[in-house]
Design a protein around this motif. Structure first.
Motif, PDB file in Angstrom:
ATOM      1  N   TRP A 109      47.132   2.245  57.911  1.00 18.47           N
ATOM      2  CA  TRP A 109      45.931   2.878  58.468  1.00 18.47           C
ATOM      3  C   TRP A 109      44.667   2.415  57.752  1.00 18.47           C
ATOM      4  N   HIS A 110      44.814   1.747  56.611  1.00 21.54           N
ATOM      5  CA  HIS A 110      43.617   1.242  55.909  1.00 21.54           C
ATOM      6  C   HIS A 110      42.846   0.251  56.783  1.00 21.54           C
ATOM      7  N   LEU A 111      43.516  -0.378  57.744  1.00 18.55           N
ATOM      8  CA  LEU A 111      42.840  -1.327  58.617  1.00 18.55           C
ATOM      9  C   LEU A 111      41.756  -0.661  59.464  1.00 18.55           C
ATOM     10  N   TRP A 112      41.913   0.612  59.739  1.00 19.20           N
ATOM     11  CA  TRP A 112      40.960   1.339  60.579  1.00 19.20           C
ATOM     12  C   TRP A 112      39.988   2.184  59.767  1.00 19.20           C
ATOM     13  N   LEU A 113      40.283   2.372  58.495  1.00 16.94           N
ATOM     14  CA  LEU A 113      39.491   3.284  57.666  1.00 16.94           C
ATOM     15  C   LEU A 113      38.000   2.936  57.570  1.00 16.94           C
ATOM     16  N   PRO A 114      37.618   1.686  57.296  1.00  9.61           N
ATOM     17  CA  PRO A 114      36.180   1.401  57.200  1.00  9.61           C
ATOM     18  C   PRO A 114      35.410   1.748  58.472  1.00  9.61           C
ATOM     19  N   GLY A 115      35.957   1.407  59.623  1.00  9.95           N
ATOM     20  CA  GLY A 115      35.293   1.706  60.886  1.00  9.95           C
ATOM     21  C   GLY A 115      35.199   3.202  61.142  1.00  9.95           C
ATOM     22  N   LEU A 116      36.267   3.931  60.821  1.00  6.98           N
ATOM     23  CA  LEU A 116      36.243   5.380  61.014  1.00  6.98           C
ATOM     24  C   LEU A 116      35.227   6.049  60.096  1.00  6.98           C
ATOM     25  N   VAL A 117      35.138   5.576  58.862  1.00  7.59           N
ATOM     26  CA  VAL A 117      34.166   6.132  57.914  1.00  7.59           C
ATOM     27  C   VAL A 117      32.744   5.862  58.398  1.00  7.59           C
ATOM     28  N   LEU A 118      32.469   4.628  58.806  1.00  9.51           N
ATOM     29  CA  LEU A 118      31.129   4.300  59.305  1.00  9.51           C
ATOM     30  C   LEU A 118      30.774   5.116  60.545  1.00  9.51           C
ATOM     31  N   ALA A 119      31.717   5.249  61.457  1.00  9.69           N
ATOM     32  CA  ALA A 119      31.466   6.023  62.674  1.00  9.69           C
ATOM     33  C   ALA A 119      31.184   7.485  62.344  1.00  9.69           C
ATOM     34  N   SER A 120      31.885   8.005  61.347  1.00  9.61           N
ATOM     35  CA  SER A 120      31.687   9.393  60.953  1.00  9.61           C
ATOM     36  C   SER A 120      30.353   9.601  60.241  1.00  9.61           C
ATOM     37  N   ILE A 121      30.032   8.713  59.325  1.00  3.27           N
ATOM     38  CA  ILE A 121      28.787   8.844  58.557  1.00  3.27           C
ATOM     39  C   ILE A 121      27.569   8.714  59.457  1.00  3.27           C
ATOM     40  N   PHE A 122      27.575   7.718  60.311  1.00  3.04           N
ATOM     41  CA  PHE A 122      26.399   7.432  61.140  1.00  3.04           C
ATOM     42  C   PHE A 122      26.461   8.061  62.533  1.00  3.04           C
ATOM     43  N   GLN A 123      27.498   8.868  62.793  1.00  2.00           N
ATOM     44  CA  GLN A 123      27.638   9.538  64.082  1.00  2.00           C
ATOM     45  C   GLN A 123      27.442   8.560  65.245  1.00  2.00           C
ATOM     46  N   LEU A 124      28.193   7.451  65.194  1.00  2.81           N
ATOM     47  CA  LEU A 124      28.075   6.407  66.207  1.00  2.81           C
ATOM     48  C   LEU A 124      28.632   6.869  67.546  1.00  2.81           C
ATOM     49  N   GLY A 125      28.075   6.346  68.609  1.00  5.34           N
ATOM     50  CA  GLY A 125      28.605   6.599  69.944  1.00  5.34           C
ATOM     51  C   GLY A 125      29.879   5.797  70.147  1.00  5.34           C
ATOM     52  N   VAL A 126      30.383   5.816  71.360  1.00  9.92           N
ATOM     53  CA  VAL A 126      31.640   5.122  71.658  1.00  9.92           C
ATOM     54  C   VAL A 126      31.523   3.622  71.373  1.00  9.92           C
ATOM     55  N   GLY A 127      30.461   2.994  71.869  1.00 11.05           N
ATOM     56  CA  GLY A 127      30.287   1.554  71.659  1.00 11.05           C
ATOM     57  C   GLY A 127      30.141   1.201  70.190  1.00 11.05           C
ATOM     58  N   GLY A 128      29.353   1.974  69.472  1.00 13.09           N
ATOM     59  CA  GLY A 128      29.168   1.735  68.037  1.00 13.09           C
ATOM     60  C   GLY A 128      30.449   1.952  67.247  1.00 13.09           C
ATOM     61  N   THR A 129      31.201   2.964  67.636  1.00 15.45           N
ATOM     62  CA  THR A 129      32.473   3.236  66.965  1.00 15.45           C
ATOM     63  C   THR A 129      33.458   2.100  67.191  1.00 15.45           C
ATOM     64  N   LEU A 130      33.551   1.625  68.430  1.00 17.18           N
ATOM     65  CA  LEU A 130      34.450   0.494  68.716  1.00 17.18           C
ATOM     66  C   LEU A 130      34.036  -0.749  67.948  1.00 17.18           C
ATOM     67  N   ALA A 131      32.729  -0.999  67.861  1.00 11.36           N
ATOM     68  CA  ALA A 131      32.238  -2.153  67.100  1.00 11.36           C
ATOM     69  C   ALA A 131      32.559  -1.994  65.613  1.00 11.36           C
TER      70      ALA A 131
END
Length: 167
Positions: A109-131
């Protein structure tokens, strides 16, 4: 290491990525079945309250983990790994024990952790979260390029590797 075996080892990284994509398609069926069964049996509907959402996420996490652990400990292959003629083995080439398979699942799951953390911190929308997920995932593949056997970090941490199944 000869040039031929170096090419074979390097090809495993591309095959692993292809197997991951196929695995995602297969897992969508498991996620749908478990999700539907839980939602129907509990008579939940959307939007889910926080406790119900956490329960659903936990159930899916466990179900997906059970799928991987059972496959890796029985034959070393999920359906996607069989299709791409790959197998998960311990460092000595033997089968994985349950404890190692569970550790591998959790650490992957570490492969997804950086993206999940960034999405959570910056409250990204769907497109931003996928990116963010895609970029974080890609960045965590870089260490595999430096590894002689092209192992991802969770393989190094758990002493596992992916090997080609002979024809």
């Amino acid at each position: 290491m000869s040039a031929e075996s170096e090419d074979s080892v390097s090809a495993i990284l591309a095959l692993r990525f292809a197997a991951m994509i196929y695995e995602a398609v297969l897992l969508s069926g498991i996620v749908f079945a478990i999700g539907y069964a839980l939602l129907a049996s509990m008579q939940w509907s959307y939007p889910l309250p926080p406790a119900a959402r956490a329960t659903l996420q936990a159930a899916l996490f466990v179900a997906i983990g059970a799928y991987f652990v059972v496959c890796w400990t029985r034959s070393g292959q999920t359906l996607a790994l069989k299709a791409w003629r790959l197998r998960v083995v311990a460092a000595d080439g033997g089968a994985l024990r349950s404890s190692r398979a569970i550790a591998r699942y959790l650490l992957a799951w570490h492969l997804w952790l950086p993206g999940l953390v960034l999405a959570s911190i910056f409250q990204l929308g769907v497109g931003g979260t996928l990116a963010a997920l895609a970029i974080g995932f890609a960045l965590l593949w870089i260490p595999a390029l430096a590894d002689r056997e092209r192992r991802l970090l969770h393989d190094r941490w758990t002493g596992t590797r992916i090997v080609r199944v002979p024809d």
